[in-house]
Design an enzyme around this catalytic site. Sequence first.
Site, PDB file in Angstrom:
ATOM      1  N   LYS A  22      67.702  15.082  -3.927  1.00 13.30           N
ATOM      2  CA  LYS A  22      66.870  13.694  -4.174  1.00 13.30           C
ATOM      3  C   LYS A  22      67.599  12.648  -4.141  1.00 13.30           C
ATOM      4  O   LYS A  22      68.053  11.694  -3.364  1.00 13.30           O
ATOM      5  CB  LYS A  22      65.801  14.090  -5.776  1.00 13.30           C
ATOM      6  N   ARG A  91      64.911  11.628 -13.196  1.00  9.68           N
ATOM      7  CA  ARG A  91      64.217  12.841 -12.241  1.00  9.68           C
ATOM      8  C   ARG A  91      64.772  13.362 -12.501  1.00  9.68           C
ATOM      9  O   ARG A  91      66.273  13.024 -11.968  1.00  9.68           O
ATOM     10  CB  ARG A  91      63.886  11.857 -11.538  1.00  9.68           C
ATOM     11  N   GLY A 100      57.533  19.697  -8.388  1.00 13.11           N
ATOM     12  CA  GLY A 100      56.610  20.041  -8.975  1.00 13.11           C
ATOM     13  C   GLY A 100      57.343  21.302  -9.662  1.00 13.11           C
ATOM     14  O   GLY A 100      56.399  21.276 -11.073  1.00 13.11           O
ATOM     15  N   MET A 102      60.235  21.096 -12.409  1.00 13.94           N
ATOM     16  CA  MET A 102      60.943  20.299 -13.081  1.00 13.94           C
ATOM     17  C   MET A 102      60.010  19.091 -13.640  1.00 13.94           C
ATOM     18  O   MET A 102      59.234  19.254 -12.629  1.00 13.94           O
ATOM     19  CB  MET A 102      61.858  20.542 -13.042  1.00 13.94           C
ATOM     20  N   ARG A 335      63.116  13.222   2.379  1.00 14.64           N
ATOM     21  CA  ARG A 335      63.737  14.642   2.772  1.00 14.64           C
ATOM     22  C   ARG A 335      62.989  15.149   3.552  1.00 14.64           C
ATOM     23  O   ARG A 335      62.208  14.337   4.665  1.00 14.64           O
ATOM     24  CB  ARG A 335      63.718  15.262   1.394  1.00 14.64           C
ATOM     25  N   HIS A 451      52.983  43.136  -8.632  1.00 12.58           N
ATOM     26  CA  HIS A 451      52.890  44.465  -7.837  1.00 12.58           C
ATOM     27  C   HIS A 451      51.949  43.830  -6.672  1.00 12.58           C
ATOM     28  O   HIS A 451      52.433  44.695  -5.846  1.00 12.58           O
ATOM     29  CB  HIS A 451      52.301  45.458  -8.730  1.00 12.58           C
ATOM     30  N   ARG A 571      60.378  58.759  19.017  1.00 13.46           N
ATOM     31  CA  ARG A 571      59.995  59.640  18.117  1.00 13.46           C
ATOM     32  C   ARG A 571      59.051  60.501  18.658  1.00 13.46           C
ATOM     33  O   ARG A 571      58.168  60.521  19.310  1.00 13.46           O
ATOM     34  CB  ARG A 571      59.413  59.577  16.029  1.00 13.46           C
ATOM     35  N   ARG A 626      64.556  60.479  20.082  1.00 12.68           N
ATOM     36  CA  ARG A 626      64.870  61.718  19.614  1.00 12.68           C
ATOM     37  C   ARG A 626      64.341  63.084  19.132  1.00 12.68           C
ATOM     38  O   ARG A 626      62.850  63.261  19.122  1.00 12.68           O
ATOM     39  CB  ARG A 626      63.930  60.736  17.703  1.00 12.68           C
ATOM     40  N   SER A 766      72.970  55.408  16.989  1.00 11.11           N
ATOM     41  CA  SER A 766      72.074  54.633  16.582  1.00 11.11           C
ATOM     42  C   SER A 766      71.577  54.126  15.343  1.00 11.11           C
ATOM     43  O   SER A 766      71.369  55.707  14.439  1.00 11.11           O
ATOM     44  CB  SER A 766      70.795  54.890  17.605  1.00 11.11           C
ATOM     45  N   CYS A 834      68.139  51.317  14.771  1.00 15.23           N
ATOM     46  CA  CYS A 834      66.491  51.945  15.260  1.00 15.23           C
ATOM     47  C   CYS A 834      65.742  51.989  14.092  1.00 15.23           C
ATOM     48  O   CYS A 834      64.596  52.524  13.894  1.00 15.23           O
ATOM     49  CB  CYS A 834      66.533  52.533  16.015  1.00 15.23           C
ATOM     50  N   TYR A 854      72.568  46.115  20.410  1.00 12.68           N
ATOM     51  CA  TYR A 854      71.146  46.027  20.357  1.00 12.68           C
ATOM     52  C   TYR A 854      70.090  46.242  18.611  1.00 12.68           C
ATOM     53  O   TYR A 854      70.682  46.567  18.116  1.00 12.68           O
ATOM     54  CB  TYR A 854      70.558  47.065  21.781  1.00 12.68           C
TER      55      TYR A 854
HETATM   56  P1  ADP Z   1      58.905  14.702  -8.215  1.00 15.06           P
HETATM   57  O1  ADP Z   1      60.616  15.541  -8.010  1.00 15.06           O
HETATM   58  O2  ADP Z   1      57.846  15.517  -8.584  1.00 15.06           O
HETATM   59  O3  ADP Z   1      58.682  14.266  -6.833  1.00 15.06           O
HETATM   60  P2  ADP Z   1      59.838  12.978  -8.811  1.00 15.06           P
HETATM   61  O4  ADP Z   1      61.235  12.172  -9.778  1.00 15.06           O
HETATM   62  O5  ADP Z   1      59.515  12.131  -7.442  1.00 15.06           O
HETATM   63  O6  ADP Z   1      59.162  14.043  -9.212  1.00 15.06           O
HETATM   64  O7  ADP Z   1      58.992  11.184  -9.719  1.00 15.06           O
HETATM   65  C1  ADP Z   1      57.767  11.963  -9.421  1.00 15.06           C
HETATM   66  C2  ADP Z   1      56.940  10.213  -9.358  1.00 15.06           C
HETATM   67  O8  ADP Z   1      57.352   8.999  -9.965  1.00 15.06           O
HETATM   68  C3  ADP Z   1      57.068   9.873  -8.037  1.00 15.06           C
HETATM   69  O9  ADP Z   1      56.066   9.522  -7.209  1.00 15.06           O
HETATM   70  C4  ADP Z   1      58.152   8.150  -7.661  1.00 15.06           C
HETATM   71  O10 ADP Z   1      58.374   8.051  -6.105  1.00 15.06           O
HETATM   72  C5  ADP Z   1      57.999   8.458  -9.108  1.00 15.06           C
HETATM   73  N1  ADP Z   1      59.362   7.776  -9.582  1.00 15.06           N
HETATM   74  C6  ADP Z   1      60.085   8.121  -9.454  1.00 15.06           C
HETATM   75  N2  ADP Z   1      60.854   6.687  -9.651  1.00 15.06           N
HETATM   76  C7  ADP Z   1      61.062   5.797  -9.941  1.00 15.06           C
HETATM   77  C8  ADP Z   1      61.424   4.417  -9.875  1.00 15.06           C
HETATM   78  N3  ADP Z   1      61.689   4.314 -10.425  1.00 15.06           N
HETATM   79  N4  ADP Z   1      60.245   3.190  -9.859  1.00 15.06           N
HETATM   80  C9  ADP Z   1      59.168   3.496  -9.231  1.00 15.06           C
HETATM   81  N5  ADP Z   1      58.351   5.390  -9.282  1.00 15.06           N
HETATM   82  C10 ADP Z   1      59.378   5.849  -9.461  1.00 15.06           C
HETATM   83 MG    MG Z   2      65.706  59.168  10.066  1.00 13.78          MG
HETATM   84 MG    MG Z   3      59.186  13.084  -5.665  1.00 10.41          MG
END
Ligand code: ADP
Ligand code: MG
Ligand code: MG
Length: 874
Positions: A22, A91, A100, A102, A335, A451, A571, A626, A766, A834, A854
């Site tokens: 970010k 952030r 989502g 952290m 991103r 599991h 085989r 084989r 092999s 193999c 190969y």
């Molecule tokens: P996540 O990684 O979970 O997307 P973000 O850090 O991007 O969390 O922030 C969560 C939301 O808050 C996002 O929609 C982002 O656009 C908004 N947000 C973050 N910083 C600001 C800011 N400085 N002003 C307005 N909105 C913000």
């Molecule tokens: Mg064997």
């Molecule tokens: Mg975000």
Amino acid sequence: MTTYAYDFSFGDKDQKDLLGGKGANLAEMTKLGLPVPPGFTITTEACRHYLSTGEPPAELSEQVRERLSALETAMGRRLGAAEDPLLVSVRSGAKFSMPGMMDTVLNVGLCDATVEGLAQQSGDSRFAWDSYRRLVQMFAKTVLGLPGDVFEEAIDDAKERAGVSADVDLDTDALRDLVKRFKELITTHTGHDFPQDPHEQLWQTIEAVFRSWNSERAVLYRRTERIPDELGTAVNIVGMVFGNLGSDSGTGVAFTRDPATGRRGAYGDYLANAQGEDVVAGIRNTIPLHRLGETDPNAYNALLRAMDTLESHYRDLCDIEFTIERGKLWMLQTRVGKRTAAAAFTIAAALCEEGVISADEALTRVSGEQLSRLMFPTFDAPEDATPVATGVPAAPGAAVGVAVFDSRRAVERAAAGDAVVLVRRETNPDDLPGMIAAQGILTSRGGKTSHAAVVARGMGTTCVCGADELTVGADSMRTSDGTVINEGDVISVDGDTGAVYVGEVPVKPSPVVSYFETGEVGEDDALVHAVDVIMRRADGARRLAVRANADTGEDAARARRFGATGIGLCRTEHMFLGDRRQLVERLVLATSDEDRDAVLGELLVLQRDDFVEILSAMDGYPVTIRLLDPPLHEFLPSLVDISVKAVTEPSEQTEELLAAVRRMHEQNPMLGLRGVRLGLMIPGLYRMQVRAIAQAAARLRADGGDPRPEIMVPLVAAARELAIVREWTKSILDEEGIDAPVGTMIEVPRAAMTAAEIAEHADFFSFGTNDLTQMSWAFSRDDVEGSFFSEYLELGVFPVSPFAELDTSGVGRLVAIASDEGRERRPELHLGVCGEHGGDPHSIRFFHETGLDYVSCSPFRVPVARLSAGQAVV
Ligand code: ADP
Ligand code: MG
Ligand code: MG
């Protein structure tokens, strides 16, 4: 002195290690001149320091003070100033996106002393109190760890009292009351008051974001996504801009291409009068992005221009978070976007054809996992089909079958010819037989590392787990609407989406598989066209040949259609099953040379036909056959069966067989009389097989064919073993007038360590990496994958099953040593692999780098291996 905090104007997109994804991308957007609010990034290094010592680095507070004061200057506001306060967001943002997982806190800086100032300054006191309410709520949840529903309940109460149904309809007084209520909740739950000092808010939040790296869900996510635990997160402090300032403000997400199809455009969702988290929270319905063009063309056009800049700059699909404050656009995140497997291919091919990226780069934009996902059949669900539950899509595919709630019953019904979906609350090692017998596995508990999930992925069986709307009992299950499903009722389980349906949902074959089968690209099928573009590049680039593991003419033919140029492992054991078991029994019981020769003579005729079939299916390409590997007693009746027969139908022959079975019993057959040892103890057997191969080849050659058999001796541990078999083999080949390479599997650690000596007698090696893995780790795949493997993954003994992905530091090292030392002794030594690893993308890269010639894998994996072999080069 280490710098732990960098202004956005400092970094760029390539500094994800230090600034997190970010932060690095915010810096990049700043550099591109896009409208990013001022801010700075605290490095991942500071986080690692905090996590290992429990304290932020000593220099950090001074550095944050400096950066903050620059931010205050840029924004023209001061944190904590009563008249016109600066607010910031804090952030999280790690190197790899962990959506989502952290924490982020918005509106830091609001307190009793500043909220009125914000109201004055913005001319909107409802907005100010709404923002304050959000801060207290987010702070309580993420920094103080209070349960979120306490606050949700308080909001519901407030709405009821005010007689409104939506959050946005709460007025200033209601929000003021709510803030008071929230603060009381914090005091009662924690014994401390909500901090009124904005600087203290800031520091507590920064530390909370550091700690969120180790939250339970973040740890779990990293494990399933294989993100290293030691990276840590960066923390971004960003000046707040406000989407909740009325109807000319709002917030949204956007994509520069359709993430499902790859089509270029502006896709996304927008929510007026809202702050960031409202969009994801789904509290209110968003509108499609293009509608913003109608309500606010200026802001919309600014957004389109920014998206264009980003697409051309990143040369890939970007996803974007933005906010509009009173008509002004602010970019808050971008991103290179996550995408479906199909979109990964279509986007890469489209970018390549648009001339934006090279063909080699297009090849790196997709993965073998994505290709294999595209090869599973998928559901062709009618419009009105609604799932009765949705769980975690743990292993892809579309499974339709009768629901069975018990492992033993699953085995029975599968043996009776039913397609079975095994349904359990959760699975344990005792369920393994049922899991193997089932087409699909469904559980109501557990996630991607449960599991069930681990075992299903290992076996390639479709699996949905953690479908917690289902109540699973011992012989039936109940859906959330009360429908009861009993054993035998048909259900459909979608391993790509996690959806569970009652009844049979129609399945359609993958268009990508039809393409591989026929080589045909339909006019309007963008996905197949994209796969074709990328596969051509992969085939053009790769150095590794790809062969298939195939034991029948049919498999060989399919492998060939899929692009295999040879068989790396044929085989022969299945050729001794069925009616031919009796011949094996006679061979074991033979008391004289004449008897034994007679049986071998009969087997020779049958084997010759086997080899004619497979060699002709692969005409013109090498077929590595084989010689017999498993212990002979595997072909005899079980001790129990034959003991019973000795009582119920006593005869001299049964008695003899019983004695033989007893005599041949082994405590540990995997390490017993098998492979080359069997060949040396019963020499007639291998000689018969070699003669059958030679005669089959001679016959095909006489008919104008081009058979290319290669003879492979299994389980060799010592050069002498191979030397003896090679000598017999060569003389039989001479007698039959056929020449064929003779080589060995390297699957015993000792063989790898003495590869130079063994190479003197081998035309090829092999690597049998399945056995090599079993013998290196001293555990048997058949026994352990369902037992302690999920715990071993939890404990981090290995990040992934060493049977799925080659353990390069241990087993891979044996491969590398054997390759190098074998080639040193015999430079023309041909090298291949193999084991199952021959179809695994990560392992293939290693084999390429180790210099093998190969890889060989199951026919269905051949396209994935071709792709991965190409990727290993570019
Ligand atoms: P996540 O990684 O979970 O997307 P973000 O850090 O991007 O969390 O922030 C969560 C939301 O808050 C996002 O929609 C982002 O656009 C908004 N947000 C973050 N910083 C600001 C800011 N400085 N002003 C307005 N909105 C913000
Ligand atoms: Mg064997
Ligand atoms: Mg975000």
